[in-house]
Scaffold this active site. Structure first.
Site, PDB file in Angstrom:
ATOM      1  N   CYS A  14      36.685  43.010  41.994  1.00  0.00           N
ATOM      2  CA  CYS A  14      36.728  41.998  40.937  1.00  0.00           C
ATOM      3  C   CYS A  14      35.598  40.979  41.101  1.00  0.00           C
ATOM      4  O   CYS A  14      34.447  41.329  40.852  1.00  0.00           O
ATOM      5  CB  CYS A  14      38.113  41.359  40.885  1.00  0.00           C
ATOM      6  N   GLU A  54      43.782  47.450  45.417  1.00  0.00           N
ATOM      7  CA  GLU A  54      44.740  47.141  46.494  1.00  0.00           C
ATOM      8  C   GLU A  54      46.195  47.094  46.026  1.00  0.00           C
ATOM      9  O   GLU A  54      47.098  47.252  46.834  1.00  0.00           O
ATOM     10  CB  GLU A  54      44.365  45.816  47.188  1.00  0.00           C
ATOM     11  N   HIS A  75      41.581  45.871  40.641  1.00  0.00           N
ATOM     12  CA  HIS A  75      42.134  45.620  41.980  1.00  0.00           C
ATOM     13  C   HIS A  75      42.828  46.871  42.518  1.00  0.00           C
ATOM     14  O   HIS A  75      44.027  47.062  42.272  1.00  0.00           O
ATOM     15  CB  HIS A  75      43.162  44.483  41.911  1.00  0.00           C
TER      16      HIS A  75
HETATM   17  N1  GLN Z   1      36.903  34.891  38.305  1.00  0.00           N
HETATM   18  C1  GLN Z   1      36.552  36.210  37.873  1.00  0.00           C
HETATM   19  C2  GLN Z   1      37.074  36.506  36.468  1.00  0.00           C
HETATM   20  O1  GLN Z   1      37.991  35.864  36.008  1.00  0.00           O
HETATM   21  C3  GLN Z   1      37.031  37.246  38.837  1.00  0.00           C
HETATM   22  C4  GLN Z   1      38.509  37.401  38.829  1.00  0.00           C
HETATM   23  C5  GLN Z   1      39.045  38.091  40.032  1.00  0.00           C
HETATM   24  O2  GLN Z   1      38.327  38.302  41.014  1.00  0.00           O
HETATM   25  N2  GLN Z   1      40.325  38.419  40.041  1.00  0.00           N
HETATM   26  O3  GLN Z   1      36.598  37.396  35.837  1.00  0.00           O
END
Ligand code: GLN
Length: 569
Positions: A406, A543, A541
């Site tokens: 992310c 994970e 994600h």
């Molecule tokens: N802050 C970034 C976004 O909102 C990454 C989000 C995250 O890593 N979960 O896109």
């Protein structure tokens, strides 16, 4: 004010007169409470019981009642509360739901976690709409009814056991409405359809050389004073529980001696189902419900524990994050590494580095000494991003396996744009709204944008988030496609910014490829660097979907690639 919905009104008129739970579940319900102090591992206990019941062939569901007043767990600080766990259907929930998924075959749902705040706001909104027709709104019956209605909602008829954990510790003011609601529930559906399991601590007092039962007696008394008689007492201890202590607890707590169960400390959480089975927990549960089932097949758990205990090698991974003081903030990542270790039969030693300490190249080099893989996890806000980017530069230049999740993907793209493409001011508009090269920016052109969740604006985190599971198409012949062994995958998301496709050509020429995107071709999902042993970053994600018996392929392959790097790099 909205017009009153007539059907809803009728239901609530009935609710006024009758507090009986709306629906009789076919499932037996097991409530898990905790006493003495917090952090005893109620989530793991509930999840392990779920594992045992599955091992005996039953279908289970697991749920959590959260006594805190927050309406939206997505906005809670991971510093205080641990990671925000995202479900397939886009719920932002508590990390215990992660345990439920890792110990069972389940995918949890948004409805599997509910907080006091959510219950109250539902009741208040009904009151505002006039649903209660001017009645005085009270904790009993309005709040307790709402809790009971939630408990039985969204549970299929083929579920055998619903295991419901009550957050917090018995005696907390916030928990009282939940305890009252579960007491009523047992009364509504018949005591034979409900089991109360209470998890407690037996402290070992060195000077007396004894495990003390008094705090447990008190917490059971507290429960009894609320009308709840626990059926099973799970006793957390550092020492084996002597028969004498068991008898004492049984006598004072009004519990059958066989139902006072030792829950001794174990060296890996994945041993807990085995330890509970050895103590006969599943037998006692079935006995309570007058049910029978074949003995559990615990071979999966035996196999996992055997592998945890016989690593052939150690692999050193650095995770560069913001909340490194609190491992719970990255719980699913820590567990995914554990699973990848099990799969590769290695011990993954994770070093949690605070990004803000990586102030320059020298600091990075020092911190990364001996590291065989670097991971930058998700995150929000600018703090720590410079240090994270320095770690990424280090991984890219020194050919250390890199996995970005992310924010860890977005920063990998920004780092590459700045240091390889020479776009010195490339940035995410999250950090610099005026950047001349917004290579990461607010999601705009995605066709499914309307599906994004709108967060309440009064939290200060207003706006939209792309949440939950979405499909992603992988490029033929890419590293990621080889890893998944598939061209179409589905993973969970939690972000509001995206990489800008218009930089694709420039990045590709310089060696960074987009190898995964939303099937409509609008959102880039995965990047990789070709001339590198393992450099893979993803917008989603992974994970959240790793299980000990089904390790996530990306973590598994990352750890394998890291194992191939010499330790003294
Ligand atoms: N802050 C970034 C976004 O909102 C990454 C989000 C995250 O890593 N979960 O896109």
């Amino acid at each position: 004010m909205d017009l009153i919905n007539v059907a809803e009104e009728e239901v609530f008129m009935k609710a006024q007169i009758n507090s009986q739970v709306k629906k009789q579940l076919k499932a037996k319900v097991i409530f898990v409470t905790g006493g003495v102090l917090s952090s005893l591992g109620k989530g793991i206990s509930a999840a392990s019981l779920g594992a045992l019941m599955e091992a005996r062939g039953f279908k289970v569901r697991l749920r959590k009642f959260e006594p805190y007043l927050n309406v939206d767990p997505g906005t809670m600080s991971p510093f205080q509360h641990g990671e925000v766990y995202v479900t397939e259907d886009g719920g932002e929930t508590d990390l215990d739901l992660g345990h439920y998924e890792r110990f069972t075959s389940l995918y949890t749902r948004r409805s599997d976690a509910v907080s006091t705040g959510q219950i109250y706001s539902k009741v208040i909104s009904k009151e505002r709409r006039g649903v209660y027709l001017g009645a005085t709104i009270q904790i009993i019956p309005h709040i307790t009814n709402e809790i009971k209605d939630h408990l039985v909602s969204d549970i299929e008829d083929d579920v055998d056991f619903l295991i419901c954990e009550i957050g917090g510790t018995v005696g907390d003011i916030e928990g009282l409405p939940f305890l009252e609601a579960i007491r009523q529930y047992a009364n509504d559906v018949g005591r034979e359809n409900v089991l109360f399991m209470h998890l407690t601590l037996l402290p070992y007092i060195k000077t007396a050389g004894e495990l003390k039962t008094k705090p447990s007696q008190h917490s059971v008394k507290e429960l009894q004073s609320m009308g709840i008689q626990p059926d099973v007492l799970m006793c957390r201890t550092e020492m084996p529980l002597p028969e004498e202590a068991k008898r004492k607890l049984a006598l004072f707590c009004n519990i059958k001696p066989d139902c006072v169960i030792e829950a001794a400390d174990v060296d890996t959480i994945y041993k807990v189902p085995l330890a509970y089975a050895e103590q006969g927990l599943d037998d006692q549960v079935l006995k309570h419900f007058s049910m029978e089932a074949p003995s559990p097949d615990l071979s999966i758990w035996q196999n996992i524990v055997e592998r945890v205990h016989s690593p052939k090698n150690t692999v050193n991974i650095a995770v560069v994050g913001k909340y490194t003081g609190l491992q719970d903030a990255y719980k699913s990542i820590a567990e995914s590494f554990e699973h990848a270790g099990i799969a590769n039969q290695v011990k993954v030693k994770v070093t949690w580095l605070n990004a803000e300490d990586l102030v320059d190249r020298a600091a990075v080099e020092k911190a990364m000494l001996g590291m065989q893989g670097i991971l930058v996890p998700g995150g929000h806000g600018e703090r720590g991003t410079r240090g994270k980017m320095r770690a990424i530069t280090y991984a890219r230049e020194n050919k250390i396996p890199y996995m970005g999740i992310c924010l860890g993907m977005q920063l990998a793209v920004i780092e590459f744009a700045r240091n390889v493409l020479g776009l010195k001011e490339a940035d995410s508009t999250e950090f610099d709204p005026q950047t001349p090269d917004p290579i990461v920016k607010l999601i705009t052109k995605w066709q499914n944008r309307e599906k994004m969740e709108r967060r309440s604006t009064d939290t200060g985190l207003g706006g939209t988030m792309r949440l939950g599971a979405y499909p992603c198409a992988l490029t033929e012949g890419s590293l990621v496609q080889k890893i998944y062994g598939n061209s179409k995958i589905s993973e969970r998301h939690r972000h509001r910014y995206e990489m800008d496709f218009s930089y694709e050509e420039a990045l590709k020429k310089a060696g960074m490829q987009i190898t995964g995107a939303s099937p409509d071709g609008a959102l880039p999902e995965i990047i990789e660097i070709k001339d590198h042993p393992w450099f893979l970053a993803m917008q989603f994600h992974p994970e959240f979907k790793s299980k000990p018996m089904a390790p996530h392929p990306a973590f598994k392959d990352f750890v394998q690639a890291a194992e191939n790097i010499k330790q003294g790099n």
